[in-house]
Design a protein around this motif. Structure first.
Motif, short mmCIF file in Angstrom:
data_model
loop_
_atom_site.label_atom_id
_atom_site.label_comp_id
_atom_site.label_asym_id
_atom_site.label_seq_id
_atom_site.Cartn_x
_atom_site.Cartn_y
_atom_site.Cartn_z
N VAL A 13 21.56 11.79 55.03
CA VAL A 13 20.81 12.78 55.81
C VAL A 13 21.70 13.43 56.86
O VAL A 13 21.65 14.65 57.09
N TYR A 14 22.54 12.61 57.51
CA TYR A 14 23.46 13.16 58.51
C TYR A 14 24.41 14.18 57.88
O TYR A 14 24.69 15.23 58.47
N SER A 15 24.88 13.88 56.68
CA SER A 15 25.78 14.81 55.99
C SER A 15 25.06 16.11 55.65
O SER A 15 25.64 17.20 55.75
N ILE A 16 23.79 16.01 55.26
CA ILE A 16 23.03 17.21 54.90
C ILE A 16 22.76 18.08 56.12
O ILE A 16 22.84 19.31 56.08
N LEU A 17 22.44 17.43 57.25
CA LEU A 17 22.07 18.17 58.45
C LEU A 17 23.25 18.68 59.25
O LEU A 17 23.10 19.56 60.10
N THR A 18 24.44 18.12 59.02
CA THR A 18 25.62 18.52 59.79
C THR A 18 26.12 19.89 59.33
O THR A 18 26.27 20.15 58.13
N THR A 19 26.39 20.77 60.28
CA THR A 19 26.94 22.09 59.96
C THR A 19 28.37 21.95 59.46
O THR A 19 29.20 21.30 60.12
N PRO A 20 28.71 22.54 58.32
CA PRO A 20 30.07 22.40 57.79
C PRO A 20 31.11 22.99 58.74
O PRO A 20 30.90 24.03 59.36
N LYS A 21 32.22 22.29 58.86
CA LYS A 21 33.35 22.74 59.67
C LYS A 21 34.60 22.81 58.80
O LYS A 21 34.84 21.93 57.98
N TYR A 22 35.39 23.91 59.01
CA TYR A 22 36.60 24.10 58.23
C TYR A 22 37.81 24.04 59.16
O TYR A 22 37.72 24.40 60.34
N GLN A 23 38.93 23.60 58.60
CA GLN A 23 40.17 23.50 59.38
C GLN A 23 41.27 24.30 58.69
O GLN A 23 41.41 24.26 57.46
N ALA A 24 42.04 25.02 59.52
CA ALA A 24 43.21 25.74 59.02
C ALA A 24 44.38 25.42 59.95
O ALA A 24 44.22 25.40 61.18
N ASP A 104 36.53 25.72 62.63
CA ASP A 104 35.48 26.73 62.81
C ASP A 104 34.50 26.63 61.66
O ASP A 104 34.83 26.12 60.57
N GLY A 105 33.28 27.12 61.90
CA GLY A 105 32.27 27.09 60.84
C GLY A 105 32.54 28.10 59.74
O GLY A 105 31.98 27.99 58.65
N ASP A 106 33.41 29.10 60.02
CA ASP A 106 33.77 30.11 59.03
C ASP A 106 35.19 29.84 58.58
O ASP A 106 36.13 29.85 59.40
N PRO A 107 35.42 29.57 57.29
CA PRO A 107 36.78 29.25 56.84
C PRO A 107 37.78 30.39 57.06
O PRO A 107 38.93 30.15 57.40
N VAL A 108 37.33 31.63 56.88
CA VAL A 108 38.23 32.76 57.08
C VAL A 108 38.61 32.88 58.55
O VAL A 108 39.77 33.11 58.90
N MET A 109 37.60 32.71 59.42
CA MET A 109 37.87 32.80 60.85
C MET A 109 38.79 31.68 61.31
O MET A 109 39.64 31.88 62.18
N ALA A 110 38.65 30.49 60.74
CA ALA A 110 39.52 29.38 61.09
C ALA A 110 40.98 29.72 60.80
O ALA A 110 41.87 29.46 61.63
N ALA A 111 41.24 30.33 59.63
CA ALA A 111 42.61 30.71 59.27
C ALA A 111 43.12 31.83 60.17
O ALA A 111 44.27 31.81 60.63
N ASN A 112 42.28 32.82 60.44
CA ASN A 112 42.70 33.96 61.28
C ASN A 112 43.03 33.50 62.69
O ASN A 112 44.03 33.93 63.29
#
Length: 448
Positions: A13-24, A104-112
């Motif tokens: 449940v914690y995995s489902i409710l957690t907002t995905p985060k991306y790293q670059a 960041d929650g946006d993978p593109v924004m994390a890279a930028n």
């Protein structure tokens, strides 16, 4: 098991409710410029200088001086302090490589952002912080060796780690709860707990039967059942008790109500009578008599009438079944049960029954609420104490047994009732299941 499943489910449940985060991550190589004819010592000195600087540069990369231009270039709606929380820096040991990681929650924004921070950092260090006076070029050079790429999968949540962690936490909590419950549980579950309280032997064990109230006389109703065999095993063990000559008169009692003493008394009496012995079963519970109802007999006249002289013993004894089994009901409920049961008249009744019958079983009230059973035991061979597995507490049994300490009577043994038929607390009695039976069931069984 429940807490373990809840722990694993909590991780899911914690995995489902957690907002995905991306790293670059952007990797930068930092070096100190040297002349073409530099010696080896100068090169080593320059590399050492660069390694020392990397630790300071890791802090600079998260400073507002570096991050504010990034916010302006990318039109970010965050403060420099908030952006710094998204940026982390690291440097592999003994290298001059600086890694700038952005989440960041946006993978593109994390890279930028990661690439923008690297570019701003290089400009601030080379052109501002490490720029020599006089307009000379900086001796420090910073080159990107691995630009940030758009990540394809999030680093958070890590579902596998969350599931494993939730499973382990739930398992630890479950084991802790089970151990705590075992430590705090003072109920008697089997012979081991009985032996902790008393040295009296365990004469037998009767399995739990959810249909016991519908079929209390199981030895008569279903003689080939495993529960009926348990009563026969109890009968066999009881025949080895008090082998000296003399009457075998036993008080059957318990610590508290609801432990199955009346059912045990009735079935044991039937099992004893099956061997050809003359058996009398007496309802000595003058407060809440139930034996007559269990045996299907009229109980309006009985022991009370004999004790007050209104009836003779031979007139109130009722024959039950086809064997030499006789029942003495309690009769009317008197206002002074303890006085009647401890009277000389009761002693006379028990003595007369002991001369006439091979076995006399007296169904007595529980020991803790009243003293009737202890009073009765003075006139008998001894007491048989019924203990309900999973219900009776060790303290209750110990307090009940103390009732016999100042009386010239003894506890002959303990009978465990309501034992689970499966699991570690099950007992080794009555495992025939329709095999051997010393009752001839080919003939119809007589009703009372």
């Amino acid at each position: 098991m429940l807490l373990t499943l809840l722990g694993a489910s909590g991780g899911a449940v914690y995995s489902i409710l957690t907002t995905p985060k991306y790293q670059a991550t952007t990797a930068l190589f930092i070096s100190v410029r040297t002349s073409g004819d530099s010696t080896t010592g100068e090169l080593v000195q320059g590399n050492t200088f660069a390694q020392g600087k990397v630790k300071s540069y890791a802090v600079v990369a998260q400073s507002p001086r570096v991050l504010e231009p990034v916010i302006e270039d990318l039109n970010l709606d965050v403060s420099a302090k908030a952006l710094a929380a998204q940026v982390s820096t690291s440097s592999p040991l003994d290298t001059t490589v600086l890694e700038i990681t952005v989440s960041d929650g946006d993978p593109v924004m994390a890279a930028n952002i990661s690439n923008a921070v690297a570019a701003s950092f290089s400009n601030v260090v080379v052109n501002q912080l490490e720029a020599p006076t006089g307009g000379q070029p900086s001796l420090v050079t910073i080159e990107p060796i691995e630009p940030a790429m758009v990540p394809e999968v999030p680093y958070l949540p890590n579902t596998r780690v969350n599931l494993v962690l939730g499973f382990l936490v739930g398992l630890a909590l479950g084991l802790g709860a089970a151990i705590l419950r075992h430590v705090l549980d003072t109920r008697i579950h089997g012979p081991q707990e009985v032996q902790v309280v008393t040295e009296a032997p365990v004469l037998g064990g009767i399995g739990f039967d959810p249909e016991a109230k519908k079929r209390p006389l199981i030895v008569h109703a279903d003689p080939r059942s495993s529960r009926a065999e348990s009563f026969r095993a109890l009968r066999t063990n009881l025949q080895f008790v008090q082998l000296d000559s003399g009457p075998r008169v036993f008080v059957v009692t318990s610590s508290v109500p609801g432990e199955g003493k009346t059912t045990t008394t009735a079935n044991l009496a039937i099992a004893l009578a099956e061997t050809g012995a003359r058996v009398a079963v007496v309802d000595g519970d003058l407060r809440r008599p139930a034996l007559a109802d269990y045996m299907g007999l009229e109980g309006a006249v009985g022991l009370t009438d004999v004790l007050i002289g209104r009836a003779d013993l031979k007139d109130v004894l009722q024959k039950w079944g086809r064997n030499d089994l006789f029942v003495l009901p309690a009769g009317r409920i008197p206002p002074n049960p303890s006085e009647l049961l401890g009277s000389a008249g009761m002693a006379k009744v028990i003595a007369e029954l002991g001369k006439t019958f091979n076995f006399v079983l007296i169904d007595a009230p529980p020991l803790l609420p009243v003293t009737d059973a202890a009073v009765l035991s003075k006139f008998t061979t001894g007491a048989i104490v019924i203990v309900a597995a999973g219900r009776t507490k060790r303290t209750e049994l110990a307090a009940a047994l103390r009732s016999f300490e100042h009386i010239e009577s003894k506890v002959l043994g303990v009978v465990l009732t309501m034992l689970p038929t499966k699991g570690p607390d099950s007992y080794g009695y009555g495992n025939y299941y329709g095999g051997y039976s010393d009752v001839d069931t080919s003939k119809p069984q007589l009703k009372a």
